[in-house]
Design an enzyme around this catalytic site. Structure first.
Site, short mmCIF file in Angstrom:
data_model
loop_
_atom_site.label_atom_id
_atom_site.label_comp_id
_atom_site.label_asym_id
_atom_site.label_seq_id
_atom_site.Cartn_x
_atom_site.Cartn_y
_atom_site.Cartn_z
N ARG A 1 0.84 -1.21 0.00
CA ARG A 1 0.00 0.00 0.00
C ARG A 1 0.87 1.25 0.00
NH1 ARG A 1 -2.71 4.12 2.87
NH2 ARG A 1 -4.86 4.45 2.18
N CYS A 2 1.99 1.19 0.74
CA CYS A 2 2.91 2.34 0.79
C CYS A 2 3.49 2.62 -0.59
CB CYS A 2 4.08 2.04 1.70
SG CYS A 2 3.67 1.63 3.37
N MET A 3 3.68 1.55 -1.40
CA MET A 3 4.38 1.74 -2.67
C MET A 3 3.45 2.16 -3.81
SD MET A 3 7.21 -1.29 -2.98
CE MET A 3 6.03 -2.64 -3.03
#
Ligand SMILES: NC(=O)NCCC[C@H](N)C(=O)O
Length: 400
Positions: free
Chosen positions: A391-393
């Protein structure tokens, strides 16, 4: 390109990524803390892993956009190379006028695509000689870089967050990431691919907010973490902008108070949505949370406070009783800590009930499958060294 994000889980159609580059080769042990990394990544392997991530998205019908392509096209088509470099260097830590002048000349000499790669990758002292020297420039020459790299850019979740039909151009908390927001700021402001996208926050605001803290739980409810990276004043400004200066459908913001520490870096470090009623959470998140509920009233925001279990907060504000929390690592205390450390709670939903997760978090992934979630696993031995998950990426631009 249509911006449409009213859910964390509805079918993902377009997503923004950055493929790690030169910048990972400019992380050295003395810079690990300043550059927010826990270890030195191996670029070639990190790129293979990132390509695997991009392929998993494309194989599931998601259109992948790379921020470097969008920026390069925008700067070239609109003749904005020099203006961008000026603004970019102004955001950097470089204040010495001789070095700024030399850096600008050096960067502008590259073709646009290569220049974009360079400003992300960083500029080492041995890449060019200063023609003018003074006492202050000589002092700076004892360092290794004229311009530090941006190794966190592959965490595209944080610098710009698409919410509803608009975008938050975030002021990043740390100097190491401050420049990152300028990339999509230029694309949204000047590119023909995006027209009239409403902007709900700007990077020049004095208070910080990062996209990892922003979850779009429904077309009415946003959850924003009050974290180590996101200030309550920034949340307040976003709320006023979205509630009273936009035609968005959002009427509730759950501002969730979080421990101000790196292990709880962003709200999505400890809490992500995997289907319309199921959430993956840090195993310790079952305790009661202090939540500030910001409601859109006629003229001003009504604020109430709740001390509730996360499950009860979600049942109340998402108005559904079938809410289910799945704990990262389950009841295995050691697995929970180990997998939380490697972003086991940070998965990306590409449609309701289908998520992309790091293969290394196999205990959590098995628990998700037992709950009927379809888990697409990707390798992350090198990507994980930056302390961020799928999700961060990724930054969704358009969901169904
Ligand atoms: N949304 C996120 O959790 N992003 C991860 C950011 C990791 C990066 N090394 C940072 O410390 O900002």
């Amino acid at each position: 390109m249509k911006v449409n994000v009213y859910s964390e889980v509805k079918k993902l159609k377009i997503v923004l990524l950055h493929r790690p580059g030169l910048e990972l080769e400019n992380i050295e042990p003395d810079l690990l803390e300043e550059l927010l990394f826990e270890d030195i990544p191996y670029l070639k392997k990190a790129q293979q892993e990132h390509d695997y991530f991009a392929k998993a998205l494309k194989d599931n019908g998601v259109e992948v956009k790379y921020v470097t392509d969008l920026l390069t096209n925008t700067l070239e088509k609109k003749g904005l190379k020099e203006q961008f470099v000026d603004e970019y260097l102004n955001l950097s830590e470089v204040k010495n006028e001789y070095i700024l002048e030399a850096l600008k000349e050096y960067l502008l000499a590259f073709e646009t695509k290569e220049m974009v790669r360079k400003i992300i990758g960083g500029v080492r002292i041995d890449e060019f000689k200063l023609t003018k020297n003074s006492f202050s420039t000589v002092v700076h020459l004892n360092k290794q870089f004229y311009l530090l790299p941006l190794p966190n850019l592959y965490f595209q979740r944080d610098p710009v967050a698409f919410v509803g039909r608009g975008a938050l151009i975030n002021r990043m908390k740390t100097k190491a990431r401050r420049r990152e927001s300028l990339f999509m700021k230029y694309v949204l402001k000047y590119s023909d691919e995006f027209s009239n996208i409403p902007i709900y926050y700007d990077m020049n605001e004095p208070f910080s907010i990062e996209g990892g803290d922003v979850l779009v739980l429904s077309d009415k409810v946003l959850a924003i973490g009050i974290s180590q990276r996101t200030d309550p004043e920034a949340i307040e400004r976003v709320a006023n902008k979205i509630f009273y200066e936009s035609d968005e459908s959002f009427d509730t913001i759950l501002a969730i108070n979080m421990p101000k520490k790196r292990a709880y870096m962003h709200l999505d470090t400890i809490f992500t949505m995997v289907s319309e009623n199921k959430f993956l959470v840090h195993s310790k998140l079952e305790t009661s949370l202090h939540v500030y509920v910001l409601k859109k009233n006629k003229d001003e925001i009504e604020v109430t406070e709740e001390d509730l279990q996360l499950e009860d907060v979600l049942k109340k504000y998402l108005e559904r009783n079938d809410i289910e929390l799945i704990k990262c690592g389950g009841d295995d205390e050691i697995a929970a800590k180990r997998e939380q450390w490697n972003d086991g709670s940070n998965v990306l939903a590409i449609s309701p009930g289908t998520v992309i997760a790091y293969e290394r978090n196999y205990v959590t992934n098995q628990l998700l499958r037992e709950k009927g979630i379809n888990v697409i696993e990707i390798p992350s031995s090198e990507l994980s060294r930056g302390r961020g998950g799928p999700r961060c990426m990724s930054m969704p631009i358009c969901r169904e």
